[in-house]
Design an enzyme around this catalytic site. Sequence first.
Site, PDB file in Angstrom:
ATOM      1  N   CYS A   6       0.832  -1.198   0.000  1.00 24.61           N
ATOM      2  CA  CYS A   6       0.000   0.000   0.000  1.00 24.61           C
ATOM      3  C   CYS A   6       0.872   1.255   0.000  1.00 24.61           C
ATOM      4  CB  CYS A   6      -0.915  -0.015   1.228  1.00 24.61           C
ATOM      5  SG  CYS A   6      -1.826   1.517   1.472  1.00 24.61           S
ATOM      6  N   CYS A   9       0.587   3.227   3.244  1.00 24.62           N
ATOM      7  CA  CYS A   9       1.342   2.625   4.345  1.00 24.62           C
ATOM      8  C   CYS A   9       2.827   2.936   4.201  1.00 24.62           C
ATOM      9  CB  CYS A   9       1.104   1.121   4.403  1.00 24.62           C
ATOM     10  SG  CYS A   9      -0.560   0.668   4.965  1.00 24.62           S
ATOM     11  N   ASP A  32      -1.910  16.310  -1.742  1.00 29.12           N
ATOM     12  CA  ASP A  32      -2.126  15.390  -2.858  1.00 29.12           C
ATOM     13  C   ASP A  32      -1.170  15.760  -3.988  1.00 29.12           C
ATOM     14  OD1 ASP A  32      -3.330  14.178  -5.321  1.00 29.12           O
ATOM     15  OD2 ASP A  32      -4.908  13.615  -3.919  1.00 29.12           O
ATOM     16  N   ASN A  88     -13.937   8.331  -1.332  1.00 27.84           N
ATOM     17  CA  ASN A  88     -14.317   7.433  -2.412  1.00 27.84           C
ATOM     18  C   ASN A  88     -14.287   6.002  -1.895  1.00 27.84           C
ATOM     19  OD1 ASN A  88     -14.482   9.523  -4.394  1.00 27.84           O
ATOM     20  ND2 ASN A  88     -12.258   9.533  -4.509  1.00 27.84           N
ATOM     21  N   GLY A  94     -14.175   5.654  -7.999  1.00 29.02           N
ATOM     22  CA  GLY A  94     -12.887   6.232  -8.375  1.00 29.02           C
ATOM     23  C   GLY A  94     -11.804   6.056  -7.328  1.00 29.02           C
ATOM     24  N   THR A  96      -8.626   4.868  -5.965  1.00 27.71           N
ATOM     25  CA  THR A  96      -7.448   4.305  -6.627  1.00 27.71           C
ATOM     26  C   THR A  96      -6.433   3.737  -5.639  1.00 27.71           C
ATOM     27  OG1 THR A  96      -6.396   6.487  -6.724  1.00 27.71           O
ATOM     28  CG2 THR A  96      -7.671   5.783  -8.667  1.00 27.71           C
ATOM     29  N   HIS A 101      -9.129   6.892   2.962  1.00 29.21           N
ATOM     30  CA  HIS A 101      -8.572   8.234   3.073  1.00 29.21           C
ATOM     31  C   HIS A 101      -9.646   9.270   2.801  1.00 29.21           C
ATOM     32  CE1 HIS A 101      -7.985   6.893  -1.093  1.00 29.21           C
ATOM     33  NE2 HIS A 101      -8.023   8.165  -1.470  1.00 29.21           N
ATOM     34  N   HIS A 103     -10.293  13.045   1.310  1.00 31.12           N
ATOM     35  CA  HIS A 103      -9.811  14.192   0.546  1.00 31.12           C
ATOM     36  C   HIS A 103     -10.353  15.463   1.196  1.00 31.12           C
ATOM     37  CE1 HIS A 103      -8.507  11.922  -3.111  1.00 31.12           C
ATOM     38  NE2 HIS A 103      -9.390  11.057  -2.643  1.00 31.12           N
TER      39      HIS A 103
END
Length: 112
Positions: A6, A9, A32, A88, A94, A96, A101, A103
């Site tokens: 990940c 991680c 981001d 998401n 979406g 990914t 997480h 946003h």
Amino acid sequence: MKDCNCIFCKIIDGKIPSAKVYEDDKMLVFKDIEPKAKVHLLAIGKDHFKLLSEMDKDRAELLSHMFSKIPQIAADNGCQNGYRLVINQGDDAGQTVFHLHIHILGGEQLPW
């Protein structure tokens, strides 16, 4: 338990650099790398899990902690006039990176 493949991680473990704006023992917030707004931060818990459907008591407490910190983190990073939170869930939404997480988007008038 962390997923060794990940990317989030690996960011938590310091194996991949990030532009950190906040960190404590439970969460990390960083910029981001493909921003969708003037301010685009990602808040990640240090406990790896993929989806809200994997929620248990400890993960609920982690998310509560994250949501309690986000207003000040957003304000400290240019979102004093408001911000949008997006989580998401799954391929169709979406998502990914399959590490839950949040946003944090703002710093400007966002389109609806």
